[in-house]
Design a protein around this motif. Sequence first.
Motif, PDB file in Angstrom:
ATOM      1  N   GLU A  76      34.648 -14.883  23.694  1.00  0.00           N
ATOM      2  CA  GLU A  76      35.850 -15.547  24.199  1.00  0.00           C
ATOM      3  C   GLU A  76      36.142 -15.051  25.601  1.00  0.00           C
ATOM      4  N   GLY A  77      36.417 -15.986  26.483  1.00  0.00           N
ATOM      5  CA  GLY A  77      36.696 -15.631  27.865  1.00  0.00           C
ATOM      6  C   GLY A  77      37.501 -16.706  28.555  1.00  0.00           C
ATOM      7  N   ILE A  78      37.860 -16.440  29.790  1.00  0.00           N
ATOM      8  CA  ILE A  78      38.644 -17.357  30.612  1.00  0.00           C
ATOM      9  C   ILE A  78      37.763 -17.847  31.747  1.00  0.00           C
ATOM     10  N   THR A  79      37.650 -19.135  31.879  1.00  0.00           N
ATOM     11  CA  THR A  79      36.811 -19.713  32.922  1.00  0.00           C
ATOM     12  C   THR A  79      37.456 -19.547  34.290  1.00  0.00           C
ATOM     13  N   ARG A  80      36.733 -19.948  35.302  1.00  0.00           N
ATOM     14  CA  ARG A  80      37.244 -19.812  36.667  1.00  0.00           C
ATOM     15  C   ARG A  80      38.457 -20.693  36.918  1.00  0.00           C
ATOM     16  N   ASP A  81      38.596 -21.801  36.173  1.00  0.00           N
ATOM     17  CA  ASP A  81      39.771 -22.655  36.311  1.00  0.00           C
ATOM     18  C   ASP A  81      40.812 -22.369  35.223  1.00  0.00           C
ATOM     19  N   ASN A  82      40.815 -21.120  34.708  1.00  0.00           N
ATOM     20  CA  ASN A  82      41.864 -20.606  33.826  1.00  0.00           C
ATOM     21  C   ASN A  82      41.976 -21.380  32.517  1.00  0.00           C
ATOM     22  N   VAL A  83      40.858 -21.590  31.850  1.00  0.00           N
ATOM     23  CA  VAL A  83      40.825 -22.217  30.533  1.00  0.00           C
ATOM     24  C   VAL A  83      40.159 -21.239  29.568  1.00  0.00           C
ATOM     25  N   THR A  84      40.828 -20.976  28.444  1.00  0.00           N
ATOM     26  CA  THR A  84      40.292 -20.060  27.439  1.00  0.00           C
ATOM     27  C   THR A  84      39.288 -20.798  26.552  1.00  0.00           C
ATOM     28  N   VAL A  85      38.075 -20.276  26.462  1.00  0.00           N
ATOM     29  CA  VAL A  85      37.017 -20.911  25.672  1.00  0.00           C
ATOM     30  C   VAL A  85      36.287 -19.843  24.862  1.00  0.00           C
ATOM     31  N   ARG A  86      35.603 -20.318  23.825  1.00  0.00           N
ATOM     32  CA  ARG A  86      34.709 -19.477  23.025  1.00  0.00           C
ATOM     33  C   ARG A  86      33.315 -20.085  23.086  1.00  0.00           C
ATOM     34  N   VAL A  87      32.352 -19.299  23.514  1.00  0.00           N
ATOM     35  CA  VAL A  87      30.996 -19.795  23.736  1.00  0.00           C
ATOM     36  C   VAL A  87      30.032 -18.921  22.938  1.00  0.00           C
ATOM     37  N   ASP A  88      29.139 -19.564  22.183  1.00  0.00           N
ATOM     38  CA  ASP A  88      28.072 -18.828  21.524  1.00  0.00           C
ATOM     39  C   ASP A  88      26.739 -19.386  21.989  1.00  0.00           C
ATOM     40  N   ALA A  89      25.703 -18.563  21.884  1.00  0.00           N
ATOM     41  CA  ALA A  89      24.380 -18.926  22.414  1.00  0.00           C
ATOM     42  C   ALA A  89      23.308 -18.303  21.537  1.00  0.00           C
ATOM     43  N   VAL A  90      22.067 -18.566  21.897  1.00  0.00           N
ATOM     44  CA  VAL A  90      20.908 -17.989  21.215  1.00  0.00           C
ATOM     45  C   VAL A  90      19.876 -17.621  22.272  1.00  0.00           C
ATOM     46  N   VAL A  91      19.220 -16.485  22.068  1.00  0.00           N
ATOM     47  CA  VAL A  91      18.237 -15.996  23.024  1.00  0.00           C
ATOM     48  C   VAL A  91      16.901 -15.820  22.301  1.00  0.00           C
ATOM     49  N   TYR A  92      15.842 -16.240  22.984  1.00  0.00           N
ATOM     50  CA  TYR A  92      14.472 -16.109  22.466  1.00  0.00           C
ATOM     51  C   TYR A  92      13.733 -15.107  23.362  1.00  0.00           C
ATOM     52  N   PHE A  93      13.214 -14.044  22.767  1.00  0.00           N
ATOM     53  CA  PHE A  93      12.507 -13.039  23.548  1.00  0.00           C
ATOM     54  C   PHE A  93      11.367 -12.475  22.716  1.00  0.00           C
ATOM     55  N   ARG A  94      10.462 -11.758  23.387  1.00  0.00           N
ATOM     56  CA  ARG A  94       9.335 -11.129  22.709  1.00  0.00           C
ATOM     57  C   ARG A  94       8.930  -9.877  23.488  1.00  0.00           C
ATOM     58  N   VAL A  95       8.218  -9.007  22.791  1.00  0.00           N
ATOM     59  CA  VAL A  95       7.740  -7.768  23.388  1.00  0.00           C
ATOM     60  C   VAL A  95       6.393  -8.030  24.054  1.00  0.00           C
ATOM     61  N   VAL A  96       6.275  -7.649  25.317  1.00  0.00           N
ATOM     62  CA  VAL A  96       5.011  -7.798  26.038  1.00  0.00           C
ATOM     63  C   VAL A  96       4.349  -6.449  26.297  1.00  0.00           C
ATOM     64  N   ASP A  97       5.110  -5.366  26.224  1.00  0.00           N
ATOM     65  CA  ASP A  97       4.564  -4.015  26.411  1.00  0.00           C
ATOM     66  C   ASP A  97       5.099  -3.156  25.273  1.00  0.00           C
ATOM     67  N   ALA A  98       4.248  -2.944  24.274  1.00  0.00           N
ATOM     68  CA  ALA A  98       4.706  -2.244  23.072  1.00  0.00           C
ATOM     69  C   ALA A  98       5.111  -0.805  23.376  1.00  0.00           C
ATOM     70  N   ALA A  99       4.377  -0.123  24.229  1.00  0.00           N
ATOM     71  CA  ALA A  99       4.685   1.275  24.534  1.00  0.00           C
ATOM     72  C   ALA A  99       6.031   1.401  25.239  1.00  0.00           C
ATOM     73  N   SER A 100       6.291   0.539  26.208  1.00  0.00           N
ATOM     74  CA  SER A 100       7.570   0.600  26.917  1.00  0.00           C
ATOM     75  C   SER A 100       8.731   0.251  25.992  1.00  0.00           C
ATOM     76  N   ALA A 101       8.561  -0.764  25.139  1.00  0.00           N
ATOM     77  CA  ALA A 101       9.631  -1.146  24.221  1.00  0.00           C
ATOM     78  C   ALA A 101       9.955  -0.030  23.243  1.00  0.00           C
ATOM     79  N   LEU A 102       8.980   0.808  22.922  1.00  0.00           N
ATOM     80  CA  LEU A 102       9.208   1.893  21.974  1.00  0.00           C
ATOM     81  C   LEU A 102       9.708   3.161  22.650  1.00  0.00           C
ATOM     82  N   VAL A 103       9.282   3.401  23.882  1.00  0.00           N
ATOM     83  CA  VAL A 103       9.585   4.668  24.539  1.00  0.00           C
ATOM     84  C   VAL A 103      10.818   4.570  25.438  1.00  0.00           C
ATOM     85  N   LYS A 104      10.939   3.481  26.190  1.00  0.00           N
ATOM     86  CA  LYS A 104      11.968   3.415  27.220  1.00  0.00           C
ATOM     87  C   LYS A 104      13.354   3.027  26.699  1.00  0.00           C
TER      88      LYS A 104
END
Length: 276
Positions: A76-104
């Motif tokens: 929930e947030g307020i837009t630049r023109d002062n309107v209160t909205v609720r926005v949901d989304a979905v993200v698609y991602f994958r691991v490309v470097d297994a060592a970095s994803a585990l260590v960093k």
Amino acid sequence: MVDELLVAAAAVGSAGVVYLAAAARVVKQYERGVLFRLGRVTGDVREPGLNLIIPFVDRLHRINMQIVTMPIPAQEGITRDNVTVRVDAVVYFRVVDAASALVKVEDYKFAVSQMAQTSLRSIIGKSDLDDLLSNREKLNQGLELMIDSPAVGWGIQVDRVEIKDVSLPDTMKRSMARQAEADRERRARIINADAELQASKKLAEAAQQMSDTPTALQLRLLQTVMAVAAEKNSTLVLPIPVELLHFLERGAQPPPAEPDHLPQPAPHANGGPHPG
């Protein structure tokens, strides 16, 4: 002696089987293995298949390389023109470097989730309501860039981010409905006015044509009478134009008679014609 050798061989065989069981690790096709030897990353990332490690010395961590679909909780947030909205989304991602994803990063899924929520709130504050409703493709690209920038250092690649829904307050929904209705009413009036303008031009041309040919007016009147007479349950009030009466009067008057001969002037005394 033979019995002792058999017992020793059996013991060695059993120890070998136990060792292989403890050392064998199977990495699945969609996984990659990261080997830690005494707490340090050793060697390259292990490929899918059977891999052997040193028991009690090495530890093999498997990392899933499949695309992860993670829903972003509604923010929930307020837009630049002062309107209160609720926005949901979905993200698609994958691991490309297994060592970095585990260590960093301690928990890369949790880190991506928190980054996505923060970026979504930031996008809401920088955008207008019209952009959230109609220009989602551009916002998706901006949101993807905001999430992908820090995730690159974690060995994560963000494939796509999609805004699923934008929830508005009921008062704003009613206001937008009234605005849309007013806009449609405006367009309807413009179309009606344009139709009236075109019809008036055609009627002016027809009137000009009828004024040049008075008989056309009579024919149009007769066509109107025939169209109305087709309805059996209607009373016809027929206005008769003045031009029609004049036309009938001219048709009823007899033509003037022509004289057989013109009168001759009387002769004058001097032989010339008598002055009239």
